[in-house]
Motif scaffolding. Sequence first.
Motif, short mmCIF file in Angstrom:
data_model
loop_
_atom_site.label_atom_id
_atom_site.label_comp_id
_atom_site.label_asym_id
_atom_site.label_seq_id
_atom_site.Cartn_x
_atom_site.Cartn_y
_atom_site.Cartn_z
N HIS A 41 0.77 3.95 -3.04
CA HIS A 41 0.39 5.28 -2.68
C HIS A 41 1.57 6.14 -3.20
O HIS A 41 1.36 7.37 -3.74
CB HIS A 41 0.16 5.64 -1.08
CG HIS A 41 -0.30 6.88 -0.92
ND1 HIS A 41 -1.33 7.50 -1.30
CD2 HIS A 41 0.29 8.07 0.11
CE1 HIS A 41 -1.48 8.74 -1.10
NE2 HIS A 41 -0.61 9.07 -0.11
N ALA A 55 0.72 -1.26 0.02
CA ALA A 55 0.01 0.00 0.04
C ALA A 55 0.93 1.21 -0.23
O ALA A 55 0.77 2.25 -0.74
CB ALA A 55 -0.95 0.09 1.17
N SER A 88 0.78 6.75 -6.91
CA SER A 88 -0.52 7.79 -6.77
C SER A 88 0.21 9.14 -6.79
O SER A 88 -0.24 9.92 -7.49
CB SER A 88 -1.39 7.40 -5.93
OG SER A 88 -1.94 6.36 -6.07
N ARG A 123 -1.42 0.62 -11.50
CA ARG A 123 -1.45 -0.13 -10.26
C ARG A 123 -1.64 -1.80 -10.34
O ARG A 123 -1.14 -2.52 -9.66
CB ARG A 123 -2.89 0.41 -9.44
CG ARG A 123 -2.68 1.80 -8.98
CD ARG A 123 -3.90 2.47 -8.62
NE ARG A 123 -4.66 1.65 -7.77
CZ ARG A 123 -4.74 2.08 -6.27
NH1 ARG A 123 -4.15 3.21 -5.73
NH2 ARG A 123 -5.36 1.19 -5.47
N PRO A 181 -8.61 2.79 -7.61
CA PRO A 181 -8.42 3.80 -6.24
C PRO A 181 -9.96 4.47 -5.98
O PRO A 181 -10.73 4.29 -6.76
CB PRO A 181 -7.58 4.91 -6.88
CG PRO A 181 -7.61 4.91 -8.35
CD PRO A 181 -7.91 3.34 -8.80
N GLN A 215 -2.24 5.54 4.74
CA GLN A 215 -0.92 6.13 4.05
C GLN A 215 -1.32 7.72 3.70
O GLN A 215 -0.45 8.53 3.90
CB GLN A 215 -0.48 5.56 2.66
CG GLN A 215 0.02 4.28 2.91
CD GLN A 215 1.43 4.21 3.75
OE1 GLN A 215 2.12 5.07 3.44
NE2 GLN A 215 1.70 3.16 4.54
N GLU A 261 -4.09 1.70 2.09
CA GLU A 261 -4.14 3.08 1.27
C GLU A 261 -4.60 4.40 2.10
O GLU A 261 -3.92 5.43 2.06
CB GLU A 261 -4.74 2.95 0.10
CG GLU A 261 -3.87 2.18 -1.00
CD GLU A 261 -4.45 2.36 -2.45
OE1 GLU A 261 -4.27 3.26 -3.00
OE2 GLU A 261 -5.25 1.34 -2.67
#
Length: 419
Positions: free
Chosen positions: A268, A264, A271, A287, A414, A322, A319
Amino acid sequence: MSEVAGSWKPEALPQIEHSEIAPRGFEILEFSGRGPLSGLSCSMIQPSEMIEPSDWIEIVSELESWGEVPDPQSIVHVSTSDHVRGPIANLRSETEWVAEFLPWGTDGLLRKRVNSYPESCDLPCGGYSWNGSEVISIRKEVEQNPNSRELLLDAFEHGSMKDAEEILRDCGRGLGSVHAHVEETRVTPADPNRWNSRVSELEEALNAHSIWRAPYSSDSECMVCIGDVRLEDFRNGSVRISRPRLSDALYPPNCGFPAIRDLASLIHDLSRLHYASGTDFDIVGLRLSLIEGWRESAPRKWASDNVFYSHRGGLAIWEYEQCLLDVIEATSHQSGAPEPAVGLIAHVPSFQKKMFNNRTIGALSIMAGFFGITSIYRTFPPSSQEIVMPSLFIIVSAALMRTYRRMSPSPEIPFNLLD
């Protein structure tokens, strides 16, 4: 945004007086927030001065060394720089050394990682501790090749989606290989109570509007995880074990974590890079490549469908954690809303609503199964006519449960793309 030179102290938290005694060559810093930031506080340690080789001799004079470290008397030149995770000192003797200071220590597992992680990892070769807490980690300086973050940025700008996916798949495989290597090293049962309590404390400190608790899968066993994983930690098939992030000072880990938390963390970071670069590459496909790469090499149990099952937390809740850690750090600096963390958190309520609505199907499955089993129990042994209705209930229960599991959001999608 890549982690480079910058302030590692929480700039928005006032420094307060304290009575703690630091080892020679160091000073202790105490920070405590006020008003809206009253939920944030931390203690740190920093070198008082690092200009001459004699300063290094003084700094390590009261520390306990472990592993391979340079002879303090052999150091002929010292240079320092700042990094968002603490000061760095480059030491020159017959060998070039890098001393990474640990202002807020570690989670207590640094040496365990050094001793149990595969040799392919980029690990400290030694370090120094004080009163049982790690203060400095030592590495030998080596020539650095481009890391996966740099390669991925280049793929975003000049390459293809296929190139980016392969880079991420390699990162996933590398992380999974580390997890596979430590599978038998130190494993304890899942700890959902502490995990939920930790998320609750983060939400309270931030006065968050979102609230998320999960039952978690029993397959999510606690192991010697890395803690914070970034794309820049992957280089030529090696995984660098970096220093802990600032959030570990503001909210120190008080429990073990499963392997999926490392994934995760890496997801992230993808992302963050995807958002910062402004690329139009499909984030879902990126992802998915990272997740598939990890599942190829990670222990089967830790990467099972049960662990990824979103109705029990899955990858999504890690996630979410995070994102909260990003916000905690930004709040301590008052540096503005960190993206994409804030944007993702904003979609958590709608994600939870979707999950709650899905539970209606799960509840119907349980009810149908209950009616079927109790009907058989009451008429046992049932006749050929009496078995018909209970059998139908059980079949309906199984069909509804299968539908319920299929409604679980896929981990590669997501929060903000589920509406």
